[in-house]
Design an enzyme around this catalytic site. Structure first.
Site, mmCIF file in Angstrom:
data_model
loop_
_atom_site.group_PDB
_atom_site.id
_atom_site.type_symbol
_atom_site.label_atom_id
_atom_site.label_comp_id
_atom_site.label_asym_id
_atom_site.label_seq_id
_atom_site.Cartn_x
_atom_site.Cartn_y
_atom_site.Cartn_z
ATOM 1 N N CYS A 11 0.859 -1.178 0.000
ATOM 2 C CA CYS A 11 0.000 0.000 0.000
ATOM 3 C C CYS A 11 0.897 1.230 0.000
ATOM 4 O O CYS A 11 2.094 1.135 0.227
ATOM 5 C CB CYS A 11 -0.867 0.031 1.246
ATOM 6 S SG CYS A 11 -1.793 -1.495 1.465
ATOM 7 N N ARG A 27 1.496 1.641 -5.911
ATOM 8 C CA ARG A 27 1.755 0.672 -4.847
ATOM 9 C C ARG A 27 0.501 -0.113 -4.465
ATOM 10 O O ARG A 27 0.569 -1.068 -3.695
ATOM 11 C CB ARG A 27 2.307 1.382 -3.619
ATOM 12 C CG ARG A 27 3.583 2.154 -3.863
ATOM 13 C CD ARG A 27 4.085 2.739 -2.580
ATOM 14 N NE ARG A 27 4.500 1.705 -1.680
ATOM 15 C CZ ARG A 27 5.744 1.248 -1.573
ATOM 16 N NH1 ARG A 27 6.694 1.771 -2.316
ATOM 17 N NH2 ARG A 27 6.046 0.292 -0.732
ATOM 18 N N TRP A 63 -3.850 -1.829 -1.263
ATOM 19 C CA TRP A 63 -3.830 -3.114 -1.966
ATOM 20 C C TRP A 63 -4.304 -4.119 -0.924
ATOM 21 O O TRP A 63 -3.596 -4.428 0.027
ATOM 22 C CB TRP A 63 -2.424 -3.440 -2.445
ATOM 23 C CG TRP A 63 -2.351 -4.663 -3.314
ATOM 24 C CD1 TRP A 63 -2.465 -4.708 -4.676
ATOM 25 C CD2 TRP A 63 -2.134 -6.025 -2.891
ATOM 26 N NE1 TRP A 63 -2.352 -6.001 -5.122
ATOM 27 C CE2 TRP A 63 -2.148 -6.828 -4.047
ATOM 28 C CE3 TRP A 63 -1.953 -6.635 -1.666
ATOM 29 C CZ2 TRP A 63 -1.974 -8.203 -4.011
ATOM 30 C CZ3 TRP A 63 -1.783 -8.010 -1.617
ATOM 31 C CH2 TRP A 63 -1.793 -8.781 -2.796
ATOM 32 N N ASN A 73 0.578 -0.153 6.016
ATOM 33 C CA ASN A 73 1.044 -0.984 4.919
ATOM 34 C C ASN A 73 1.671 -2.224 5.530
ATOM 35 O O ASN A 73 2.494 -2.094 6.432
ATOM 36 C CB ASN A 73 2.084 -0.187 4.112
ATOM 37 C CG ASN A 73 2.839 -1.051 3.112
ATOM 38 O OD1 ASN A 73 2.358 -2.096 2.692
ATOM 39 N ND2 ASN A 73 4.030 -0.617 2.740
ATOM 40 N N GLY A 74 1.267 -3.414 5.094
ATOM 41 C CA GLY A 74 1.854 -4.634 5.642
ATOM 42 C C GLY A 74 0.803 -5.499 6.297
ATOM 43 O O GLY A 74 -0.385 -5.370 6.017
ATOM 44 N N GLU A 133 10.841 -13.506 -19.357
ATOM 45 C CA GLU A 133 10.448 -12.116 -19.088
ATOM 46 C C GLU A 133 9.412 -11.625 -20.112
ATOM 47 O O GLU A 133 8.466 -10.918 -19.758
ATOM 48 C CB GLU A 133 11.705 -11.223 -19.092
ATOM 49 C CG GLU A 133 11.460 -9.729 -18.958
ATOM 50 C CD GLU A 133 10.753 -9.300 -17.680
ATOM 51 O OE1 GLU A 133 10.483 -10.152 -16.823
ATOM 52 O OE2 GLU A 133 10.440 -8.106 -17.559
ATOM 53 N N LYS A 149 5.754 -10.226 -19.050
ATOM 54 C CA LYS A 149 5.303 -8.868 -19.412
ATOM 55 C C LYS A 149 3.916 -8.920 -20.019
ATOM 56 O O LYS A 149 3.042 -8.144 -19.674
ATOM 57 C CB LYS A 149 6.242 -8.229 -20.454
ATOM 58 C CG LYS A 149 7.485 -7.533 -20.071
ATOM 59 C CD LYS A 149 7.421 -6.366 -19.163
ATOM 60 C CE LYS A 149 7.130 -6.675 -17.762
ATOM 61 N NZ LYS A 149 8.070 -7.052 -16.803
ATOM 62 N N GLU A 187 1.062 -10.076 -17.394
ATOM 63 C CA GLU A 187 0.703 -9.199 -16.279
ATOM 64 C C GLU A 187 -0.058 -7.949 -16.715
ATOM 65 O O GLU A 187 -0.856 -7.434 -15.942
ATOM 66 C CB GLU A 187 1.900 -8.857 -15.386
ATOM 67 C CG GLU A 187 2.958 -7.994 -15.982
ATOM 68 C CD GLU A 187 4.109 -7.725 -15.007
ATOM 69 O OE1 GLU A 187 3.897 -7.687 -13.792
ATOM 70 O OE2 GLU A 187 5.236 -7.514 -15.490
ATOM 71 N N HIS A 207 8.307 -32.584 -25.100
ATOM 72 C CA HIS A 207 8.102 -33.377 -23.880
ATOM 73 C C HIS A 207 6.762 -33.071 -23.231
ATOM 74 O O HIS A 207 6.581 -33.342 -22.049
ATOM 75 C CB HIS A 207 9.266 -33.159 -22.914
ATOM 76 C CG HIS A 207 10.575 -33.554 -23.522
ATOM 77 N ND1 HIS A 207 10.942 -34.869 -23.694
ATOM 78 C CD2 HIS A 207 11.577 -32.806 -24.055
ATOM 79 C CE1 HIS A 207 12.124 -34.917 -24.293
ATOM 80 N NE2 HIS A 207 12.531 -33.678 -24.531
ATOM 81 N N LYS A 253 3.059 -2.642 -7.329
ATOM 82 C CA LYS A 253 4.461 -2.511 -7.716
ATOM 83 C C LYS A 253 5.399 -3.268 -6.783
ATOM 84 O O LYS A 253 6.327 -3.922 -7.223
ATOM 85 C CB LYS A 253 4.819 -1.018 -7.736
ATOM 86 C CG LYS A 253 6.234 -0.726 -8.191
ATOM 87 C CD LYS A 253 6.402 -1.053 -9.649
ATOM 88 C CE LYS A 253 7.816 -0.814 -10.143
ATOM 89 N NZ LYS A 253 8.022 -1.518 -11.424
HETATM 90 C C1 AGP Z 1 7.552 -7.212 -12.875
HETATM 91 O O1 AGP Z 1 6.969 -6.710 -14.021
HETATM 92 C C2 AGP Z 1 6.649 -7.627 -11.836
HETATM 93 N N1 AGP Z 1 5.686 -6.643 -11.548
HETATM 94 C C3 AGP Z 1 7.206 -8.383 -10.646
HETATM 95 O O2 AGP Z 1 7.434 -9.674 -11.107
HETATM 96 C C4 AGP Z 1 8.490 -7.882 -9.944
HETATM 97 O O3 AGP Z 1 9.583 -7.982 -10.803
HETATM 98 C C5 AGP Z 1 8.707 -8.693 -8.665
HETATM 99 O O4 AGP Z 1 7.612 -8.515 -7.805
HETATM 100 C C6 AGP Z 1 9.990 -8.329 -7.950
HETATM 101 O O5 AGP Z 1 9.983 -7.020 -7.508
HETATM 102 P P1 AGP Z 1 11.312 -6.325 -7.005
HETATM 103 O O6 AGP Z 1 12.241 -6.260 -8.170
HETATM 104 O O7 AGP Z 1 10.884 -4.976 -6.546
HETATM 105 O O8 AGP Z 1 11.849 -7.175 -5.900
#
Ligand code: AGP
Length: 608
Positions: A2, A27, A75, A101-102, A481, A485, A488, A504, A603
């Site tokens: 958050c 966030r 969040w 937050n947490g 990756e 991308k 997500e 396989h 994020k």
């Molecule tokens: C990346 O596009 C993602 N949103 C996510 O996988 C991210 O890379 C992951 O949560 C790790 O975050 P960090 O690099 O802040 O540790």
């Protein structure tokens, strides 16, 4: 996950808080709220949805009087996103307002205890226990109440507290959740991220775990958990507010994709001095380095996928075994790690809960730790024996782009650096690689410029429900990756497979009009990947190839293609990911997705 903000000063607090929340929205964005003290009363506005809903409700804060307050963008962890579960939460007597937050791990026990004492809960959140707990321990002194409540909480959290005891104070409490104090003139602030502070001040204090802070308009005092003042270490933020704004782009993600030639350069150039790679504060002695027999890379999500690229490059140049471990698994695996292990921890935010936990676990076992982190002063940067910052500037879009490429940049530099110190690279190759790395910003720019039709192409393929990414060696690392991308931000099922694994099992999924993205830039295995392309085409799949721009052969086989400039082979992943980022962006855009705020994500994943 958050965002929290706090303000105390001589001007109206609500507009400052709402502006801060807008900057922190990445966030978490399922609800937002503020609480502002005006005389002895707390005014609260909170609403489900984006911060813009809160801004509309309060006329950008103009409707809420008072000069000190706290704010939150959520969040959800405990309780569905709705107006009631939105923060701030109030104590029954209306003296305290709390944002958090947490996770409060012992909230159930506290809730039961407080309910027995007669406190009435209105929300499903763990946060509300903090407000009632504060009221229950308050005996005329807000600071003492904060300290007492703090001692009862278990978990990882950052908390902002507003108290109307007439003293004009707000409080910030940190236990394993990011919290930063901003020092102004006649006003002070706190926030879970520097991006909410830089428009006001560049002088900040990164709070440590187990500390709480008392803020008045004139002063900030930091205390340890026993209430003893601790020394304030003031740091200076090195970037400007424009860096955290869209700068004319439709989305932060597109802006950050376009920034990559510059961010890559900012990561690499200052660390090449007279043709040599130099790292600030790299403390491993030659003896210690030669004592290392295993490198473990740990991270989550894209950071882990950057680590996958790093593994190939470090193994290739240093001839040292490297394994890449998901932090969420490593932390619980009783790992075989000791003093001869170098643990490389990668994190854009430096606050990812699983990554921190894995790092702590490995440190306990004696591993030497090296962190590759973007956010200065973050928890991981403080825990590590050595830190290499990626210097990518603020990354706001939830889907990382420049964060990832700068992580790969550091890993590539590290591989070259370690190879020289370990004696596994000759002088000519070393100089060649340093030179090539310095040339990569131009290659990234070319990768951005090459695929003029990408928007149109992405639109034409955006109807697919599932997309398979295949590749070998470094190309496979990039597939991971590229698929992440896409999924997500567009919510299309996308998965990466090592091309050699297709037969396989996975090939059973391939049918007429399946879309297969085949990354085929790794030349030593190009023919093998071509065979895989033939195999999926034979089963009716459509192939979107990602290939070196001068590779004529692939263009005769693929249905569609994205081009990548020719680079030094081990650095090709840096250029390869660029069209895949753009492809994901334009597919998501064609499907009308909220690109910077994808559903269910945030994020920084600061809870387990
Ligand atoms: C990346 O596009 C993602 N949103 C996510 O996988 C991210 O890379 C992951 O949560 C790790 O975050 P960090 O690099 O802040 O540790």
């Amino acid at each position: 996950m958050c965002g929290i903000v706090g303000f105390t000063g001589g001007r109206q607090a609500a507009p400052v808080l709402i502006d801060g929340l807008k900057r922190l929205e990445y966030r978490g964005y399922d609800s937002a709220g503020i609480a502002v003290a005006d005389g002895g009363k707390i005014g609260v506005a909170k609403v489900k949805g984006y911060v813009k809903n809160l801004a509309e409700l309060t006329h950008d804060g103009a409707d809420i009087p008072g000069t000190m307050g706290v704010g939150h963008t959520r969040w959800a962890t405990h309780g569905v996103p709705n107006d009631i579960n939105a923060h701030p939460h109030l104590s029954c007597d209306g003296r305290f307002a709390v944002v958090h937050n947490g996770i409060i791990e012992n909230y159930a026990q506290l809730r039961e205890e407080l309910t027995r004492q007669g406190y009435e809960f209105v929300s499903e959140t763990d946060t509300e226990v903090i407000a009632h707990l504060l009221e229950s321990v308050y005996a005329g002194d807000a600071k003492k109440a904060v300290m007492k409540a703090f001692s009862r909480l278990k978990g990882s959290y950052a908390i902002g507290i507003l108290c109307t005891d007439g003293s004009g104070r707000i409080f910030a409490v940190r236990e394993a959740g990011p919290l930063i104090i901003g020092l102004g003139v006649g006003e002070n602030y706190f926030a879970s991220d520097v991006s909410a502070l830089v428009q006001h001040t560049k002088n900040v204090i990164y709070m440590e775990d187990g500390q709480f802070a008392e803020l008045t308009p004139e002063d900030v005092t930091i205390f340890d958990s026993f209430g003893r003042p601790v020394e304030r270490k003031v740091s200076r933020v090195t970037w400007d507010v424009e860096a955290a704004e869209k700068g004319g782009y439709e989305h932060f993600m597109l802006k950050e994709i376009m920034e990559q030639p510059a961010t890559f350069k900012a990561t690499v150039e200052p660390r090449v001095v007279d043709g040599e790679v130099v790292f600030e504060n790299f403390s491993l002695t030659d003896e210690e380095l030669h004592g290392i027999n295993h490198i473990v890379i740990t991270a989550c999500g894209s950071a882990g996928y950057a680590g996958q690229v790093g593994r190939y490059v470090i193994e290739e140049l240093c001839r040292m075994p490297v394994s890449v471990e998901l932090a969420s698994e490593l932390r619980y695996r009783n790992p075989i790690i000791g003093e001869h292990t170098l643990l490389i921890v990668i994190s854009q935010s430096g606050e990812t809960a699983d990554t921190i936990a894995a790092m702590r676990e490995c440190k306990l076992r004696g591993a030497r730790t090296l962190a590759i982190v973007n956010v200065v002063g973050s928890t991981i940067s403080k825990l590590a024996d050595n830190v290499i910052y990626t210097w990518a500037g603020p990354e706001i879009a939830v889907a990382t782009t420049k964060g990832y490429t700068t992580q790969v940049a550091v890993l590539d530099m590290l591989a070259i650096y370690l190879a020289k110190r370990l004696g596994t690279i000759d002088g000519a190759r070393y100089s060649h690689l340093v030179e090539e790395l310095l040339g990569m910003p131009a290659k990234i720019q070319r990768a951005l410029d090459l695929n003029k039709n990408i928007e149109e192409l992405a639109e034409s393929l955006s109807y697919h429900n599932d997309i398979y990414f295949i590749g070998r060696n470094l190309d496979y690392a990039v597939c991971l990756e590229g698929a992440l991308k896409l999924k997500e931000i567009s919510y299309i099922f996308a998965e990466a497979y090592a091309a050699g694994e297709l037969k396989h099992g996975t090939i059973a999924l391939v049918e007429e009009d399946s879309l297969v993205v085949a990354i085929a830039c790794y030349e030593p295995l190009f023919e093998k990947t071509m065979s895989n392309i033939e195999e999926v085409k034979a089963r009716g799949a459509k192939v979107l190839a990602v290939a070196l721009e001068d590779n004529k052969k692939i263009f005769t086989k693929a249905d569609e293609y994205l081009m990548v400039p020719r680079c030094e082979p081990i650095f090709t992943p840096i250029a390869e990911i660029i069209p895949l980022q753009l492809f994901a962006y334009y597919v998501a855009r064609a499907n009308g997705c909220d690109i910077d705020k994808p559903k269910n994500l945030a994020k920084s994943v600061t809870v387990e």
